[in-house]
Design a protein around this motif. Sequence first.
Motif, PDB file in Angstrom:
ATOM      1  N   UNK A  40       0.829  -1.201   0.000  1.00  0.00           N
ATOM      2  CA  UNK A  40       0.000   0.000   0.000  1.00  0.00           C
ATOM      3  C   UNK A  40       0.867   1.257   0.000  1.00  0.00           C
ATOM      4  N   UNK A  41       1.822   1.332   0.915  1.00  0.00           N
ATOM      5  CA  UNK A  41       2.689   2.507   1.011  1.00  0.00           C
ATOM      6  C   UNK A  41       3.535   2.652  -0.254  1.00  0.00           C
ATOM      7  N   UNK A  42       3.993   1.525  -0.806  1.00  0.00           N
ATOM      8  CA  UNK A  42       4.775   1.575  -2.049  1.00  0.00           C
ATOM      9  C   UNK A  42       3.932   2.155  -3.181  1.00  0.00           C
ATOM     10  N   UNK A  43       2.668   1.771  -3.239  1.00  0.00           N
ATOM     11  CA  UNK A  43       1.775   2.307  -4.266  1.00  0.00           C
ATOM     12  C   UNK A  43       1.556   3.793  -4.105  1.00  0.00           C
ATOM     13  N   UNK A  44       1.376   4.236  -2.858  1.00  0.00           N
ATOM     14  CA  UNK A  44       1.231   5.675  -2.610  1.00  0.00           C
ATOM     15  C   UNK A  44       2.485   6.429  -3.035  1.00  0.00           C
ATOM     16  N   UNK A  45       3.644   5.883  -2.678  1.00  0.00           N
ATOM     17  CA  UNK A  45       4.897   6.550  -3.009  1.00  0.00           C
ATOM     18  C   UNK A  45       5.094   6.645  -4.518  1.00  0.00           C
ATOM     19  N   UNK A  46       4.802   5.531  -5.219  1.00  0.00           N
ATOM     20  CA  UNK A  46       4.972   5.511  -6.666  1.00  0.00           C
ATOM     21  C   UNK A  46       4.061   6.536  -7.320  1.00  0.00           C
ATOM     22  N   UNK A  47       2.823   6.619  -6.847  1.00  0.00           N
ATOM     23  CA  UNK A  47       1.876   7.584  -7.403  1.00  0.00           C
ATOM     24  C   UNK A  47       2.321   9.014  -7.104  1.00  0.00           C
ATOM     25  N   UNK A  48       2.782   9.258  -5.882  1.00  0.00           N
ATOM     26  CA  UNK A  48       3.224  10.602  -5.493  1.00  0.00           C
ATOM     27  C   UNK A  48       4.403  11.060  -6.344  1.00  0.00           C
ATOM     28  N   UNK A  49       5.348  10.159  -6.562  1.00  0.00           N
ATOM     29  CA  UNK A  49       6.527  10.520  -7.354  1.00  0.00           C
ATOM     30  C   UNK A  49       6.130  10.911  -8.767  1.00  0.00           C
ATOM     31  N   UNK A  50       5.265  10.119  -9.389  1.00  0.00           N
ATOM     32  CA  UNK A  50       4.889  10.409 -10.774  1.00  0.00           C
ATOM     33  C   UNK A  50       4.056  11.677 -10.884  1.00  0.00           C
ATOM     34  N   UNK A  51       3.194  11.928  -9.896  1.00  0.00           N
ATOM     35  CA  UNK A  51       2.372  13.129  -9.947  1.00  0.00           C
ATOM     36  C   UNK A  51       3.189  14.377  -9.643  1.00  0.00           C
ATOM     37  N   UNK A  52       4.128  14.278  -8.700  1.00  0.00           N
ATOM     38  CA  UNK A  52       4.976  15.429  -8.371  1.00  0.00           C
ATOM     39  C   UNK A  52       5.815  15.822  -9.581  1.00  0.00           C
ATOM     40  N   UNK A  53       6.263  14.823 -10.325  1.00  0.00           N
ATOM     41  CA  UNK A  53       7.038  15.107 -11.541  1.00  0.00           C
ATOM     42  C   UNK A  53       6.178  15.761 -12.608  1.00  0.00           C
ATOM     43  N   UNK A  54       4.837  15.621 -12.463  1.00  0.00           N
ATOM     44  CA  UNK A  54       3.932  16.206 -13.450  1.00  0.00           C
ATOM     45  C   UNK A  54       3.940  15.482 -14.765  1.00  0.00           C
ATOM     46  N   UNK A  55       4.317  14.213 -14.761  1.00  0.00           N
ATOM     47  CA  UNK A  55       4.401  13.442 -16.001  1.00  0.00           C
ATOM     48  C   UNK A  55       3.479  12.238 -15.901  1.00  0.00           C
ATOM     49  N   UNK A  56       2.264  12.380 -16.408  1.00  0.00           N
ATOM     50  CA  UNK A  56       1.285  11.291 -16.359  1.00  0.00           C
ATOM     51  C   UNK A  56       1.738  10.119 -17.215  1.00  0.00           C
ATOM     52  N   UNK A  57       2.645  10.367 -18.136  1.00  0.00           N
ATOM     53  CA  UNK A  57       3.133   9.297 -19.008  1.00  0.00           C
ATOM     54  C   UNK A  57       3.786   8.176 -18.224  1.00  0.00           C
ATOM     55  N   UNK A  58       4.314   8.493 -17.018  1.00  0.00           N
ATOM     56  CA  UNK A  58       4.897   7.443 -16.195  1.00  0.00           C
ATOM     57  C   UNK A  58       3.865   6.837 -15.241  1.00  0.00           C
ATOM     58  N   UNK A  59       2.825   7.588 -14.902  1.00  0.00           N
ATOM     59  CA  UNK A  59       1.845   7.108 -13.928  1.00  0.00           C
ATOM     60  C   UNK A  59       1.082   5.897 -14.435  1.00  0.00           C
ATOM     61  N   UNK A  60       0.616   5.949 -15.674  1.00  0.00           N
ATOM     62  CA  UNK A  60      -0.220   4.869 -16.197  1.00  0.00           C
ATOM     63  C   UNK A  60       0.530   3.548 -16.281  1.00  0.00           C
ATOM     64  N   UNK A  61       1.714   3.489 -16.934  1.00  0.00           N
ATOM     65  CA  UNK A  61       2.425   2.198 -16.969  1.00  0.00           C
ATOM     66  C   UNK A  61       2.877   1.738 -15.598  1.00  0.00           C
ATOM     67  N   UNK A  62       3.204   2.689 -14.706  1.00  0.00           N
ATOM     68  CA  UNK A  62       3.629   2.309 -13.357  1.00  0.00           C
ATOM     69  C   UNK A  62       2.479   1.646 -12.609  1.00  0.00           C
ATOM     70  N   UNK A  63       1.290   2.229 -12.682  1.00  0.00           N
ATOM     71  CA  UNK A  63       0.130   1.656 -12.002  1.00  0.00           C
ATOM     72  C   UNK A  63      -0.261   0.321 -12.619  1.00  0.00           C
ATOM     73  N   UNK A  64      -0.160   0.217 -13.959  1.00  0.00           N
ATOM     74  CA  UNK A  64      -0.540  -1.028 -14.631  1.00  0.00           C
ATOM     75  C   UNK A  64       0.456  -2.147 -14.351  1.00  0.00           C
TER      76      UNK A  64
END
Length: 275
Positions: free
Chosen positions: A52-76
């Motif tokens: 759970x915490x790893x998922x939050x961290x991964x999402x936070x990092x991608x959103x802080x960077x402002x690059x949704x291009x990394x968020x989708x493949x990371x979540x998938x």
Amino acid sequence: MATADRADPAKWPKARVRDDLVLADLQTVLAAGWQDFRAESGFGLFFGGIYLVSGWFLTWVTLVRGDVAWLVPAAAGFPLLAPFCAVGLYEISRRRAARLPLSWGAVLGALRGRGDEQILSVGVILFVGFGFWLMIGHGIFAVFLAESGIGSESLALFDTTAGWLMLVVGSSVGAAIAFFFYAMTVISLPMLVDRNVDFLTAIFTSFSAIKANQVVMTAWAAIVAASLTAALLPAFLGLLVVLPVLGHATWHLYRIVVLPEPAPVLVSPPVLPAA
């Protein structure tokens, strides 16, 4: 098994798998997984919490960077790491079945395997696979992003035709990669926790189990994928329960699909005639 023996494939133990699994067996293993979670919920919540915490961290990092291009493949691709994270859960189920004492040292020590780094070898493969998928997923995103004309920082992409096509193509490619890693690990990691075998032997056994029970094992993959996807939706909170239950259930699936090791045959020394 001695290190020298591991270098010789002819000396690797050969595991036998059943080929008569039925869909009802999946209900059985899920029930057993739920029982293990209820009996040792503290351990389960701990491992689910790490994910759970790893998922939050991964999402936070991608959103802080402002690059949704990394968020989708990371979540998938995030669920690709679930089997390796579940190794501690396999050890809990193994100890419960064998009526062995449970301790944090024993459970966390399961990641080391039997001191021969076989489990860590599979973990390395999974992490490399996750990185490989991130590159592919980012590439797919970039192709459709260029067609949409929308910036990578905007979620408006998903309201366009290019965005929907990107989801279809990315999901299809991601599903194929995920199934490959599922087939490689669904039996191999529990087997490495339970038996003293080489990681290649465990992986081959996992593929054999998939081939021998294609309908049931594919159904289990669908259950795992659907459950993890649903668990991700409420801010990853569902992972606190879903991940440990699936981990325990996978252990029980391994136990019914891989046949027990044959008992060693004791050969008596020849009786010499009396002088």
